[in-house]
Design an enzyme around this catalytic site. Structure first.
Site, PDB file in Angstrom:
ATOM      1  N   ASP A 158     -11.556 -10.738  -3.285  1.00 25.82           N
ATOM      2  CA  ASP A 158     -10.666 -10.278  -2.221  1.00 25.82           C
ATOM      3  C   ASP A 158      -9.383  -9.830  -2.808  1.00 25.82           C
ATOM      4  OD1 ASP A 158      -9.718 -12.589  -3.077  1.00 25.82           O
ATOM      5  OD2 ASP A 158      -9.416 -13.799  -0.942  1.00 25.82           O
ATOM      6  N   GLU A 176      -0.286 -10.866   2.193  1.00 27.83           N
ATOM      7  CA  GLU A 176      -0.532  -9.641   2.527  1.00 27.83           C
ATOM      8  C   GLU A 176      -0.286  -9.354   4.097  1.00 27.83           C
ATOM      9  OE1 GLU A 176      -4.541  -9.478  -0.162  1.00 27.83           O
ATOM     10  OE2 GLU A 176      -4.590 -10.241   1.561  1.00 27.83           O
TER      11      GLU A 176
END
Length: 342
Positions: free
Chosen positions: A227, A56
């Site tokens: 998450d 990410e």
């Protein structure tokens, strides 16, 4: 030249300053930046998912400084001898676009995640909270415990993990620091008598780590493990009973516990509690829940704090990161003027 804090100097900084003083200082930076939340650019993190995990990018800017973090999450890594999470981050000058500060963020992310949990719990947990249940004793656990002691005075822990080696590791690390730790036989045992429940597990799946029947009125839940899409820890019925606080709803609805709920499920953005626009805990019977997924502004705060706390010291080194010819329009001059290295 760009200033850089590498792994060795990050470790030295933490050892010199101490985890708990760092947590206290970082919370101040987090509160400052969350209080000016509306001045930041905000987007959900840019994620590349594979069967192995996720990589990410997490960008933000306050229009003076730009920051981003590169981070991965690979739950199967420890079995292969790798860390579950690794990261690095950058701050840059918006005026000219030049990167000004670069740092390792595997350790720094652990610190900022725990500091963010403690910042929210300071306003959402009951003032008389003394005992924390910890479901999951992995890499984040010690940082969470130290943050909650530094900010809320929590010293009594009730810990459960399906891996007994993880519990042994946590006890080995924390008992010499003065924590009172009970090893729980299961999650029921862990949450008995707990004022705060922290869930932080790594399995990338829709799990029920904490059941609705296990949550009594007045508890604060620090839900850290969710998450990414398809990864949750809480019985969805808990969300219906709790006041749910989030960082950035657009991201949390993709990755957090509230991905289990419809798009209009009501949540409270935590920055609004800091500014007085919303109430946090209203009474001792409230169940409060911080649906933590980690957001770029917290990384921005952590990088700013590290930069400011180490500026002018030997912990920062200079790296030649920017190709900067004397004539800005003549980049090729660097090719012709520099002698080959070696």
């Amino acid at each position: 030249m760009t200033q850089f804090v590498d792994v060795a100097h990050m470790v030295q900084w933490i050892q010199n300053r101490g985890v708990e003083p760092i947590m206290t200082g970082m919370v101040e930076y987090l509160e400052s930046d969350f209080s000016r939340w509306e001045s930041f650019d905000k987007i959900p993190r840019i994620a590349s998912h594979t069967p192995f995990g996720v990589i990410e990018l997490m960008p933000t800017s306050d229009h003076e400084t730009y920051g981003f973090k590169y981070v991965n999450g690979h739950p199967s890594n420890p079995a292969r001898g790798f860390q579950t999470v690794t990261a690095f981050g950058v701050l840059a000058d918006v005026d000219n676009g030049y990167p000004t500060f670069l740092a390792e963020m595997t350790l720094l992310t652990a610190l900022r995640t725990a500091a963010t949990s403690a910042m929210t719990a300071k306003r959402l947990a009951r003032e008389d909270s003394r005992v924390m249940a910890m479901i999951g004793a992995g890499s984040q656990a010690e940082f969470q415990a130290l943050a909650f002691r530094a900010v809320l005075g929590i010293e009594e822990l009730r810990v459960f993990d399906i891996d007994p080696h993880a519990i042994h590791k946590l006890r080995r690390n924390l008992e010499p620091l003065g924590f009172r730790i009970s090893t729980a036989t299961d999650t029921d045992d862990a949450v008995t008598g707990a004022d705060i429940i922290t869930t932080c597990t790594a399995d990338k799946a829709v799990n029920t780590i904490l059941a609705d029947r296990q949550v009594r009125p007045g508890v604060h839940i620090n839900a850290v493990g969710g998450d990414c899409p398809g990864k949750t820890e809480l019985d969805s019925r808990i969300l219906d009973r709790a006041r749910v606080f989030v960082e950035y709803p657009e991201q949390t609805r993709i990755e957090g516990e509230i991905q289990q709920k419809p798009a209009d499920f009501p949540v409270i953005e935590f920055w609004r509690v800091l500014t007085g626009a919303e109430q946090g805990r209203r009474n001792d019977e409230d169940i409060t829940l911080f649906d933590s997924v980690g957001f770029a502004i917290a990384d921005f705060s952590a990088l700013r704090y590290l930069r400011d706390d180490t500026v002018g010291s030997s912990l920062q080194t200079s790296i030649d990161l920017i190709a900067d010819p004397e004539d800005p329009k003549d980049l090729f001059s660097l090719v012709t003027s520099l002698k080959p290295v070696g």
